[in-house]
Scaffold this motif. Structure first.
Motif, PDB file in Angstrom:
ATOM      1  N   GLY A   1       0.840  -1.198  -0.030  1.00 12.35           N
ATOM      2  CA  GLY A   1      -0.073   0.107   0.009  1.00 12.35           C
ATOM      3  C   GLY A   1       0.983   1.271  -0.058  1.00 12.35           C
ATOM      4  N   LEU A   2       2.056   1.236  -0.286  1.00  7.39           N
ATOM      5  CA  LEU A   2       2.925   2.334  -0.166  1.00  7.39           C
ATOM      6  C   LEU A   2       3.159   3.093  -1.695  1.00  7.39           C
ATOM      7  CD1 LEU A   2       4.752   4.141   1.492  1.00  7.39           C
ATOM      8  CD2 LEU A   2       6.576   2.779   1.274  1.00  7.39           C
ATOM      9  N   LYS A   3       2.261   3.670  -2.060  1.00  9.74           N
ATOM     10  CA  LYS A   3       2.075   4.041  -3.211  1.00  9.74           C
ATOM     11  C   LYS A   3       1.829   5.539  -3.370  1.00  9.74           C
ATOM     12  CE  LYS A   3       0.633  -0.164  -5.601  1.00  9.74           C
ATOM     13  NZ  LYS A   3      -0.467  -0.917  -6.359  1.00  9.74           N
ATOM     14  N   GLY A   4       0.501   6.021  -2.664  1.00  7.99           N
ATOM     15  CA  GLY A   4       0.429   7.547  -2.827  1.00  7.99           C
ATOM     16  C   GLY A   4       1.224   8.163  -1.266  1.00  7.99           C
ATOM     17  N   GLU A   5       0.530   9.172  -1.106  1.00  8.07           N
ATOM     18  CA  GLU A   5       1.205  10.145   0.214  1.00  8.07           C
ATOM     19  C   GLU A   5       0.445   9.282   1.521  1.00  8.07           C
ATOM     20  OE1 GLU A   5       3.057  12.841   0.325  1.00  8.07           O
ATOM     21  OE2 GLU A   5       3.141  12.563  -1.861  1.00  8.07           O
ATOM     22  N   GLU A   6      -0.513   8.634   1.528  1.00  9.34           N
ATOM     23  CA  GLU A   6      -1.189   8.026   2.535  1.00  9.34           C
ATOM     24  C   GLU A   6      -0.817   6.493   2.444  1.00  9.34           C
ATOM     25  OE1 GLU A   6      -2.993   9.675   4.728  1.00  9.34           O
ATOM     26  OE2 GLU A   6      -2.686  11.539   3.715  1.00  9.34           O
ATOM     27  N   ILE A   7      -0.729   6.071   3.917  1.00 13.49           N
ATOM     28  CA  ILE A   7      -0.524   4.629   4.046  1.00 13.49           C
ATOM     29  C   ILE A   7      -1.378   4.335   5.626  1.00 13.49           C
ATOM     30  CG2 ILE A   7       1.557   4.914   5.628  1.00 13.49           C
ATOM     31  CD1 ILE A   7       2.566   2.071   4.366  1.00 13.49           C
ATOM     32  N   HIS A   8      -1.998   3.026   5.715  1.00 11.98           N
ATOM     33  CA  HIS A   8      -2.610   2.530   6.777  1.00 11.98           C
ATOM     34  C   HIS A   8      -1.495   1.879   7.652  1.00 11.98           C
ATOM     35  CE1 HIS A   8      -5.277   0.609   9.417  1.00 11.98           C
ATOM     36  NE2 HIS A   8      -6.428   1.494   8.795  1.00 11.98           N
ATOM     37  N   PRO A   9      -1.588   2.221   8.877  1.00 14.16           N
ATOM     38  CA  PRO A   9      -0.885   1.742   9.965  1.00 14.16           C
ATOM     39  C   PRO A   9      -0.697   0.160   9.902  1.00 14.16           C
ATOM     40  CG  PRO A   9      -2.629   2.924  11.140  1.00 14.16           C
ATOM     41  CD  PRO A   9      -2.700   3.280   9.703  1.00 14.16           C
ATOM     42  N   LYS A  10      -2.000  -0.372   9.551  1.00 17.06           N
ATOM     43  CA  LYS A  10      -1.830  -1.824   9.522  1.00 17.06           C
ATOM     44  C   LYS A  10      -0.728  -2.380   8.488  1.00 17.06           C
ATOM     45  CE  LYS A  10      -5.060  -5.707   9.496  1.00 17.06           C
ATOM     46  NZ  LYS A  10      -6.619  -5.879   9.700  1.00 17.06           N
ATOM     47  N   ALA A  11      -0.410  -1.587   7.376  1.00 20.15           N
ATOM     48  CA  ALA A  11       0.633  -1.903   6.714  1.00 20.15           C
ATOM     49  C   ALA A  11       2.026  -2.144   7.268  1.00 20.15           C
ATOM     50  CB  ALA A  11       0.805  -1.025   5.358  1.00 20.15           C
ATOM     51  N   LEU A  12       2.103  -1.199   8.446  1.00 15.05           N
ATOM     52  CA  LEU A  12       3.390  -1.401   9.148  1.00 15.05           C
ATOM     53  C   LEU A  12       3.268  -2.693  10.267  1.00 15.05           C
ATOM     54  CD1 LEU A  12       4.410   2.203   9.876  1.00 15.05           C
ATOM     55  CD2 LEU A  12       5.043   0.732   7.710  1.00 15.05           C
ATOM     56  N   GLN A  13       2.001  -2.770  10.996  1.00 16.41           N
ATOM     57  CA  GLN A  13       1.993  -3.767  11.634  1.00 16.41           C
ATOM     58  C   GLN A  13       1.981  -5.251  11.260  1.00 16.41           C
ATOM     59  OE1 GLN A  13       1.669  -3.639  15.127  1.00 16.41           O
ATOM     60  NE2 GLN A  13       1.786  -5.969  15.021  1.00 16.41           N
ATOM     61  N   ASN A  14       1.551  -5.318   9.784  1.00 14.05           N
ATOM     62  CA  ASN A  14       1.700  -6.564   8.900  1.00 14.05           C
ATOM     63  C   ASN A  14       3.207  -6.813   9.084  1.00 14.05           C
ATOM     64  OD1 ASN A  14      -0.946  -7.012   8.763  1.00 14.05           O
ATOM     65  ND2 ASN A  14      -0.932  -6.002   6.808  1.00 14.05           N
ATOM     66  N   ILE A  15       3.920  -5.808   8.680  1.00 12.98           N
ATOM     67  CA  ILE A  15       5.664  -6.319   8.705  1.00 12.98           C
ATOM     68  C   ILE A  15       5.984  -6.612  10.145  1.00 12.98           C
ATOM     69  CG2 ILE A  15       8.037  -5.242   8.426  1.00 12.98           C
ATOM     70  CD1 ILE A  15       6.437  -5.503   5.677  1.00 12.98           C
ATOM     71  N   LEU A  16       5.711  -6.029  11.210  1.00 15.52           N
ATOM     72  CA  LEU A  16       6.070  -6.569  12.559  1.00 15.52           C
ATOM     73  C   LEU A  16       5.631  -8.099  12.787  1.00 15.52           C
ATOM     74  CD1 LEU A  16       5.466  -3.355  14.663  1.00 15.52           C
ATOM     75  CD2 LEU A  16       7.620  -4.252  13.870  1.00 15.52           C
ATOM     76  N   ASP A  17       4.384  -8.321  12.258  1.00 14.75           N
ATOM     77  CA  ASP A  17       3.638  -9.722  12.458  1.00 14.75           C
ATOM     78  C   ASP A  17       4.611 -10.882  11.642  1.00 14.75           C
ATOM     79  OD1 ASP A  17       1.596  -8.749  14.092  1.00 14.75           O
ATOM     80  OD2 ASP A  17       0.277  -8.625  12.302  1.00 14.75           O
ATOM     81  N   LYS A  18       5.193 -10.365  10.551  1.00 11.19           N
ATOM     82  CA  LYS A  18       5.686 -11.219   9.677  1.00 11.19           C
ATOM     83  C   LYS A  18       6.944 -11.522  10.377  1.00 11.19           C
ATOM     84  CE  LYS A  18       3.758 -10.063   5.213  1.00 11.19           C
ATOM     85  NZ  LYS A  18       3.821  -9.574   3.959  1.00 11.19           N
ATOM     86  N   VAL A  19       7.883 -10.671  10.917  1.00  8.29           N
ATOM     87  CA  VAL A  19       9.249 -10.688  11.501  1.00  8.29           C
ATOM     88  C   VAL A  19       9.186 -11.467  12.768  1.00  8.29           C
ATOM     89  CG1 VAL A  19      10.102  -8.952  10.020  1.00  8.29           C
ATOM     90  CG2 VAL A  19       9.453  -8.265  12.353  1.00  8.29           C
ATOM     91  N   LYS A  20       7.850 -11.481  13.465  1.00 12.14           N
ATOM     92  CA  LYS A  20       8.107 -11.698  15.014  1.00 12.14           C
ATOM     93  C   LYS A  20       8.516 -13.197  14.977  1.00 12.14           C
ATOM     94  CE  LYS A  20       4.980 -11.276  18.880  1.00 12.14           C
ATOM     95  NZ  LYS A  20       5.631 -10.451  19.385  1.00 12.14           N
ATOM     96  N   GLY A  21       9.327 -13.432  15.937  1.00  7.20           N
ATOM     97  CA  GLY A  21      10.077 -14.585  16.069  1.00  7.20           C
ATOM     98  C   GLY A  21      11.191 -14.937  15.171  1.00  7.20           C
ATOM     99  N   GLU A  22      11.559 -14.146  14.199  1.00  5.06           N
ATOM    100  CA  GLU A  22      12.555 -14.248  13.147  1.00  5.06           C
ATOM    101  C   GLU A  22      13.721 -13.340  13.723  1.00  5.06           C
ATOM    102  OE1 GLU A  22      12.258 -16.125  10.515  1.00  5.06           O
ATOM    103  OE2 GLU A  22      10.248 -16.711  10.814  1.00  5.06           O
ATOM    104  N   PRO A  23      14.941 -13.882  13.366  1.00  6.86           N
ATOM    105  CA  PRO A  23      16.231 -13.168  13.691  1.00  6.86           C
ATOM    106  C   PRO A  23      16.189 -11.768  13.455  1.00  6.86           C
ATOM    107  CG  PRO A  23      16.617 -15.204  12.296  1.00  6.86           C
ATOM    108  CD  PRO A  23      15.288 -15.030  12.245  1.00  6.86           C
ATOM    109  N   GLU A  24      15.611 -11.392  12.535  1.00  3.25           N
ATOM    110  CA  GLU A  24      15.559  -9.806  12.228  1.00  3.25           C
ATOM    111  C   GLU A  24      14.532  -9.115  12.784  1.00  3.25           C
ATOM    112  OE1 GLU A  24      13.667 -12.080   8.747  1.00  3.25           O
ATOM    113  OE2 GLU A  24      15.014 -12.420   9.911  1.00  3.25           O
ATOM    114  N   GLU A  25      13.716  -9.692  13.702  1.00  3.24           N
ATOM    115  CA  GLU A  25      12.685  -9.198  14.354  1.00  3.24           C
ATOM    116  C   GLU A  25      13.294  -7.806  15.151  1.00  3.24           C
ATOM    117  OE1 GLU A  25       9.147  -9.667  17.970  1.00  3.24           O
ATOM    118  OE2 GLU A  25      10.627 -11.278  17.591  1.00  3.24           O
ATOM    119  N   ARG A  26      14.134  -7.808  15.918  1.00  6.94           N
ATOM    120  CA  ARG A  26      14.762  -6.788  16.633  1.00  6.94           C
ATOM    121  C   ARG A  26      14.969  -5.330  15.705  1.00  6.94           C
ATOM    122  NH1 ARG A  26      15.499  -5.281  21.848  1.00  6.94           N
ATOM    123  NH2 ARG A  26      17.034  -3.628  22.279  1.00  6.94           N
ATOM    124  N   VAL A  27      15.763  -5.895  14.482  1.00  2.59           N
ATOM    125  CA  VAL A  27      16.284  -5.173  13.781  1.00  2.59           C
ATOM    126  C   VAL A  27      14.952  -4.127  13.144  1.00  2.59           C
ATOM    127  CG1 VAL A  27      16.722  -6.493  12.009  1.00  2.59           C
ATOM    128  CG2 VAL A  27      18.043  -4.428  11.887  1.00  2.59           C
TER     129      VAL A  27
END
Length: 709
Positions: free
Chosen positions: A496-522
């Motif tokens: 959803g990163l195309k125009g000027e606006e983005i929904h916060p869920k798009a960022l939370q989705n990234i956090l969900d995907k990295v949860k438990g992965e080595p790169e989670e903290r970074v």
């Protein structure tokens, strides 16, 4: 509508051209006998930065004349950013040569330059509207015929010149407080006089005292405030109780940390019929004691927030109120502002709510530790001790998870970094640092308070009442693009990163995907650093991080002035039904200044709190030189990278200490990569380090890499 608002609205009209005072009188049909009043009003608006008077003596609003008002956020390298008063406007970069003597935190008017690269805005300071740094704390450096004070706050880029007659006997290396007597100008430093000598660096109490002085807040309450507080009756008048909803038979508890003394909030829960529950959030009614126009109210506004340093609290309100009469202790009746909310138990859907003045009686003062032991560990002794509330506590725990699930499904962003708690001995020396993780109890109270803040804000918004909102803008387009580029290197993509606006869920989705992965903290760290800073505003633009369309701070009036102020507004609304045009106009005039002042004081308080923590962390590591630790790379800069140890202490590995290769810095990868070996040190990597240097004066810790053969 007030004449002030009429003038501002008139100047904002599309067809308006800057006019003189005489022309404004005529254009707005203001009688000549009101001329002096108009001139005073124009002068006042000009001082506030709401309007500008140009060289031809014509008035207009800044935005129509290519200017923006706001506060400066200084940087150690000398440049600054303007944080606009209007939250819908983007920050403006100010080169050091374009500051024109303005300093960190000053309120200024800025003229924007035309964008050269089409990306970021830059500009120059046109006028300083309000000086923020009337007193500065720093280290005195002696010269033969004069002295200089180097500010502790590196965002103040000027050293302060001290004439020999104004040194007050300060000696080289002492911490002092200096009062500015001449403000900086182009190619000239500010001038000042030493008004207080705090002592030498490292002497007991000097460093914390320096932090307190930097806030420019009195350590003691003025006599008129103390007198007002002493005159407040210790008991609640019967007529006050009779005019409120009596909730003393409703079972409720406070749940706070072990060492808490001021209890802002109590919670209750009832299971109703047809799968419904009623959650009650009961907040201390501070406005009953802190009245408009009082010396107590003025002092609370000036302080704006309680400040929690590592070894003490600087309260917003005197102890008689903060720790006793306002505090929702379990030893008697208390006055409260209550929000009763009925929900569907399974879905968490809000069905109805009401905001009322109440009188309550707290059944138990519970702690997070006790509640966690009951709800997680099933501690039988505690369950027996609080058997009259255990069913309600279990229901609270279950329902808070429903609210939390809804919040995250809506897109609320969850950063779950542990906090550090520093244990001090009787002399104030740090003896241990422990990490504090949030359990069910902490999350439960957070969920209830967030939902209450949303409900209150939405209620007042739909009533079209002037209000103070807690707002949070989305990250800038540049930061989002940089973040997306970084996570792309790790195999992720922000949708959803195309125009000027983005929904916060798009960022939370990234956090969900990295949860438990080595790169989670970074990833969590980089995402957090891309965020804007939340602040107070009379304009509702929503809260991006919480994915809330309406948000306020309602739940902590003992320690935050914005909460106290909106309690005052809410009480007027629920008691009168509607506010008069005169009162609405008055609030519209007052609230921008209150919101701005409270945001500034909040940032200062946060700076002081972090600084006191950092100071004690450095002090804790002082006798550990030579010891080795494992840590995580927490930040990568061109000059090296910072490593965070398990106890949250951070130290620098300078690029010169990376001796096994010649390393290149890659900003987009947040990494150093070796030219010959290809070895890399990237944000989030685990490394082994040795403590080689501790500099208490600069609050700096230096590590060397330990490379296993």
């Amino acid at each position: 509508m007030s004449i002030k608002n009429r003038i501002l609205d008139f100047m904002k009209e599309q067809a308006y051209k800057p006019l003189t005072a005489e022309e404004l009188l005529k254009a707005m049909d203001i009688s000549r006998d009101q001329r002096s009043m108009l001139l005073d009003l124009l002068r006042n608006l000009e001082e506030q930065g709401a309007i500008i008077k140009n060289r031809r003596g014509c008035y207009g609003v800044p935005e129509r004349m290519g200017m923006i008002s706001g506060r400066l956020q200084g940087h150690a390298k000398g440049f600054a950013f303007l944080i606009p008063d209007n939250p819908n406007q983007e920050d403006v970069y100010i080169h050091a040569n374009d500051l024109k003597g303005a300093m960190h935190n000053d309120k200024v008017l800025v003229r924007k330059f035309n964008k050269a690269d089409g990306r970021s805005s830059s500009g120059e300071v046109v006028r300083v509207l309000e000086r923020s740094n009337k007193k500065i704390v720093g280290k005195y450096e002696d010269n033969k015929n004069f002295g200089f004070v180097v500010p502790d706050d590196n965002r103040i880029s000027y050293d302060v010149f001290i004439p020999q007659s104004q040194t007050k006997g300060a000696k080289e290396g002492q911490k002092v407080v200096v009062e500015i007597t001449k403000w900086p100008e182009k190619r000239r430093n500010p001038e000042g006089e030493v008004v207080e000598i705090l002592g030498y660096q490292g002497e007991p109490g000097v460093d914390i005292e320096a932090i307190i002085k930097k806030l420019e807040l009195p350590e003691y309450f003025p006599e008129d405030v103390r007198n007002e507080v002493e005159a407040i009756p210790d008991s609640i008048p019967q007529e006050e109780i009779e005019g409120r909803r009596d909730l003393r038979d409703l079972k409720m508890v406070t749940i706070d940390g072990e060492d808490a003394k001021d209890f802002d909030d109590a919670v209750s829960i009832e299971r109703l019929s047809d799968g419904k529950i009623r959650l009650g959030v009961h907040i201390a009614d501070v406005t009953h004691y802190v009245r408009r126009g009082s010396a107590l109210n003025k002092e609370a506004f000036n302080r704006a927030t309680s400040i929690y340093l590592v070894d003490r609290v600087i309260p917003m309100l005197p102890e008689k109120l903060s720790n006793n009469m306002c505090s929702l202790r379990s030893d008697g009746d208390r006055l409260a502002m209550t929000v009763l909310m009925s929900f569907e138990e399974k879905t968490g859907k809000l069905l109805k709510h009401e905001i009322i003045e109440s009188v309550i009686r707290v059944n138990h003062r519970l702690t997070y530790t006790k509640v966690n032991k009951m709800l997680i560990d099933e501690d039988n002794d505690l369950i027996e001790e609080y058997n009259d509330m255990i069913d309600e506590l279990r229901l609270m725990g279950e329902f808070s998870q429903v609210l939390r699930k809804n919040r995250f499904e809506n897109g609320s962003i969850d950063f779950d970094f542990p906090e550090a708690k520093i244990i001090l001995d009787d002399e104030g020396k740090p003896v241990d640092i422990i990490k504090v993780n949030r359990g069910i109890a902490e999350k439960m109270i957070e969920d209830f308070m967030i939902r209450t803040n949303e409900v209150v804000a939405e209620d007042m918004f739909h009533r079209e009442i002037p209000f103070i909102y807690r707002v949070h803008e989305q990250p800038s387009k540049e930061k989002l693009e940089s973040l997306n580029s970084f996570v792309h290197n790790l195999g992720y993509h922000i949708k959803g990163l195309k125009g000027e606006e983005i929904h916060p869920k798009a960022l939370q989705n990234i956090l969900d995907k990295v949860k438990g992965e080595p790169e989670e903290r970074v990833v969590s760290t980089v995402l957090l650093r891309s965020m804007q800073q939340a602040h107070y505003s009379p304009y509702n633009i929503g809260h991006f991080g919480l994915a809330s369309r309406y948000y306020s701070h309602f739940t902590s009036p003992i320690r935050r002035y914005p909460d106290l102020m909106i309690h005052r507004i809410i009480k007027e609304v629920i008691n009168k039904g509607v506010l008069s045009e005169e009162r609405i106009s008055q609030l519209m005039d007052e609230l921008p200044n209150i919101a701005d002042h409270c945001s500034v004081q909040e940032r200062r308080a946060m700076d002081a709190e972090y600084e006191s923590l950092d100071l004690k962390k450095v002090e804790y590591m002082e006798d550990k030189v030579g010891e080795q630790y494992e840590g995580i790379i927490s930040s990568v800069m061109s000059f090296g990278f910072f490593v965070e140890l398990d106890n949250t202490v951070e130290g620098l590995v300078h690029v010169s200490a990376m001796r096994d290769d010649y390393y290149h810095y890659y900003e987009d990868k947040h990494a150093f990569i070796g030219e010959r070996t290809g070895n890399s040190y990237q944000l989030g990597d685990k490394v082994k380090v040795e403590l080689v240097k501790v500099n208490l004066e600069d609050k700096q810790i230096d590590f060397d890499l330990v490379i296993d053969e």
